[in-house]
Design an enzyme around this catalytic site. Structure first.
Site, short mmCIF file in Angstrom:
data_model
loop_
_atom_site.label_atom_id
_atom_site.label_comp_id
_atom_site.label_asym_id
_atom_site.label_seq_id
_atom_site.Cartn_x
_atom_site.Cartn_y
_atom_site.Cartn_z
N LYS A 289 30.46 1.03 1.41
CA LYS A 289 30.28 -0.28 2.02
C LYS A 289 31.07 -1.30 1.22
O LYS A 289 30.98 -1.36 0.00
CB LYS A 289 28.79 -0.65 2.05
CG LYS A 289 28.50 -1.92 2.84
CD LYS A 289 26.99 -2.16 2.97
CE LYS A 289 26.71 -3.39 3.82
NZ LYS A 289 25.27 -3.64 3.99
N GLU A 381 9.69 -0.50 11.39
CA GLU A 381 8.78 -1.62 11.59
C GLU A 381 7.40 -1.16 12.07
O GLU A 381 6.38 -1.72 11.65
CB GLU A 381 9.38 -2.60 12.61
CG GLU A 381 10.67 -3.26 12.15
CD GLU A 381 11.92 -2.45 12.49
OE1 GLU A 381 13.03 -2.98 12.26
OE2 GLU A 381 11.79 -1.30 12.97
N ARG A 409 9.15 -4.88 17.44
CA ARG A 409 9.19 -3.43 17.48
C ARG A 409 7.86 -2.81 17.03
O ARG A 409 7.63 -1.62 17.24
CB ARG A 409 10.33 -2.93 16.60
CG ARG A 409 11.67 -3.54 16.94
CD ARG A 409 12.79 -3.05 16.06
NE ARG A 409 13.45 -1.90 16.66
CZ ARG A 409 14.59 -1.38 16.21
NH1 ARG A 409 15.16 -1.89 15.13
NH2 ARG A 409 15.14 -0.36 16.79
#
Length: 640
Positions: A289, A381, A409
């Site tokens: 990344k 979640e 969610r």
């Protein structure tokens, strides 16, 4: 003065669609990648935006559009933080400077923006489910489209990803899932899957044995069909016993990798081969990344995104420091994080959790102070909510730090696991209201409305950071129901807060200003606009009342009764859905009164609000200072 925008490199300047990319020779692809990576760095250094994720998939993005016939072949990105290169290669290069700007390009793939954006993605872990739906539609249409989903290893921690893989494997659908493994989401990844993938990428024994078997298979090609079958069985037996990819094989996927995600021609060759392999396949690539920008490689969480211009060599901010150092107001999430540590020091029952957002939700101070009482559960979640409920059954005081749009969610768990069992979990709901440049996928519009319908819930929102601290303290002592505290993205007021905490009377608002005919009832920090509007109106000889209601549930009906007796008109103000929210609660209550004031509900309208700064969006929908003033004057005009 308009900012001078960076120019693309020579090759990139000639790519206006993937068809232009395909005209290049394979030997030129690395040069394209170098130019694309530099263009993203140049652009974000001037205009801001998500950063590290797109730099990490430059080679993959280039290879995908070179090999596949997009947009006929369907490419589904997960989350969308990684899709900047995709946007630039698909005809949006010259508009890219408007990325995340009011009226400009979205920061995420968006179906209405381009035919190359096959699915709108802002929240993680949806790509495999969406791609499977597309693959099944293709089969029903007897089409020859290819379908590819690109998902990060952080997004793979969500149950939705595994639900989709389980289904795709059982259906034997022709689909390619590319697992972009960089050990990061926004923060470093956590959990058993992280360790599992690390084993794959670091197991020298397995990788050496696998290479030897592949080499042996090649040598055996001249030895006849029987020998090839024996060698193939040997490979399958070995991989079934040894390869960490067995998890994906068990779900019905052919597993390939791990492979270098920064070798564009290696990826090109592999993708060409995989196009001919039928059925569900998973290609595991390893990337960095922030690849190509040293500061982003070193500090990947910090460089997930940048909101201000920076030096593209050093990474240092180009925003001039004020000669007079003025203490900046803390962000609301930082007020939460500091208060939580203070509360936890005094109450050992307090525990906390967040779904993969320890830095965004400011849970890091708690994790550092009390590592055995603070948990990052990954992008999960639903699990976060039920995990909190489980802790609450054993007399722990669970503070669940979660974004408003992410709590959506976990709605079933909020109902089934928390409310029905009447467990006193505290939900600290960050990014409530309009969030700004992230746009509609991240706006926290609906939490007040969907929580109001649930029994055993207290719903509150502070006007300022002092109220936030006191609400958290009061909630930490409250055992009769779950408690939701919602607060927005961004800076607080900068007020001087007192030391310690004070209890707050539940379901009670306060009068901030007396008025004559019109009263504004505000819910949450959006009340700052009513405060400013009241001052400006007073300068024009118009005195309005202002009441900070603090609670949407239970509603302060005594205070509303007083307002109804003393005012002819009520305006409610909230940074949440106008349908079903705080204003609706007030309307429901006064509707039973025979002699009631007129009522105007100001909030987020029943439509999708796009991206821009919070102030731009508040003004667009009429809930900023100007909108409050206009609403007040409209009431006065109606009377006349």
């Amino acid at each position: 003065m308009e900012t001078k925008q960076p120019k693309p490199g020579k090759l990139l300047a000639g790519i206006n669609s993937p068809s232009d990319l395909k005209k290049l020779e394979p030997a030129q692809l690395q040069d394209v990648c170098d130019e694309l990576r530099q263009y993203i760095i140049d652009m974000v250094s001037v205009n801001g935006g998500h950063f590290g994720a797109s730099l990490g998939v430059v080679e993959l993005t280039t290879a995908l559009h070179y090999v596949y016939d997009t947009p006929k072949d369907l490419l589904v990105w997960d989350v969308g933080h990684q899709a900047y290169g995709h946007k630039i290669l698909t005809g949006r290069r010259d508009q890219f400077h408007t990325n995340r700007v009011y009226g400009g390009l979205s920061g995420f793939p968006k179906r209405s923006e381009s035919e190359y954006d096959t699915f709108g993605v802002g929240h993680s872990s949806t790509s495999i489910s969406a791609a499977l739906g597309m693959a099944v539609a293709r089969d029903l249409d007897n089409s020859d489209k290819k379908v590819v989903a690109v998902i990060g290893d952080g997004a793979m921690t969500a149950g939705l990803a595994f639900e989709a893989m389980n289904n795709a494997g059982a259906m034997n659908s022709d689909i390619l899932v590319i697992l972009n493994d960089n050990n990061m989401s926004i923060d470093p990844n956590v959990g058993a899957l992280k360790e599992y993938l690390a084993d794959i990428t670091t197991s020298k024994t397995f990788n050496k044995m696998r290479d030897e078997v592949y080499d042996m298979l090649g040598h055996f090609k001249s030895a006849g069909e029987k020998m090839r079958k024996v060698a193939s069985r040997l490979e399958n037996a070995m991989t079934a016993a040894l390869t960490p990819g067995s998890l994906f094989r068990a779900l019905g996927f052919k597993y390939y990798g791990p492979t270098d995600g920064h070798d564009v021609n290696g990826l090109r060759d592999m993708l060409e081969d995989l196009k001919e392999v039928k059925g569900p396949k998973l290609l595991h690539i390893v990337t960095v990344k922030g690849k190509g920008f040293a500061p982003a490689e070193r500090e990947q969480t910090k460089w997930h995104a940048s909101s201000s211009p920076f030096d593209k060599i050093t990474g240092k901010s180009l925003v001039a420091a004020s000669p007079v150092k003025k203490k900046s107001a803390p962000k609301y999430q930082d007020v939460f994080g500091d208060a939580l540590v203070e509360l936890a020091e005094k109450d050992e029952r307090i525990v906390s959790m967040t779904p993969a957002m320890p830095s965004g939700s400011s849970l890091l101070p708690m994790m550092e102070a009390f590592p055995d009482r603070a948990f990052d559960v990954g992008i999960a979640e639903q699990h976060a909510v039920t995990f909190a409920a489980g802790l609450a059954t054993e007399a722990k005081k669970a503070f669940c730090a979660i974004y408003s749009s992410f709590l959506q969610r976990g709605y079933d768990q909020l109902v089934h696991d928390v409310a029905i069992q009447n467990l006193p979990v505290v939900f600290c709901i960050d990014r409530a209201g309009l969030v700004g440049a992230d746009g509609p996928t991240h706006h926290g519009c609906y939490d007040t409305a969907f929580m109001r319908a649930i029994p055993n819930m207290v719903i509150s929102s502070p006007l300022n950071e002092q109220d936030l601290r006191d609400m958290m303290y009061t909630a930490s002592k409250y055992e009769d129901a779950a408690w939701a505290i919602r607060y927005p993205r961004g800076k607080s007021t900068g007020m001087q807060v007192r030391e310690g905490f004070e209890s707050m009377e539940i379901g009670k608002g306060i009068e901030l200003r007396k008025g004559e005919e019109i009263a504004v009832l505000s819910f949450g920090p959006i009340g700052k606009y009513a405060i400013e509007a009241a001052e400006l109106l007073a300068a024009q000889g118009i005195e309005i009342g202002h009441y900070d209601m603090r609670f949407a549930k239970p509603l302060d009906t005594e205070l509303i009764d007083e307002v109804c007796r003393n005012y002819d008109h009520i305006i409610t103000l909230e940074d949440g859905s106008r349908l079903g929210g705080f204003g609706s609660a007030v309307a429901e209550y006064i509707s039973e009164k025979a002699d009631r004031p007129t009522l105007k509900i100001m909030g987020i309208p029943d439509r999708i609000v796009e991206h821009g700064t919070q102030e731009e969006l508040h003004d667009e929908i009429g809930i900023g200072v100007k909108g409050v003033i206009e609403s007040v004057k409209e009431k006065i005009t109606q009377k006349v």
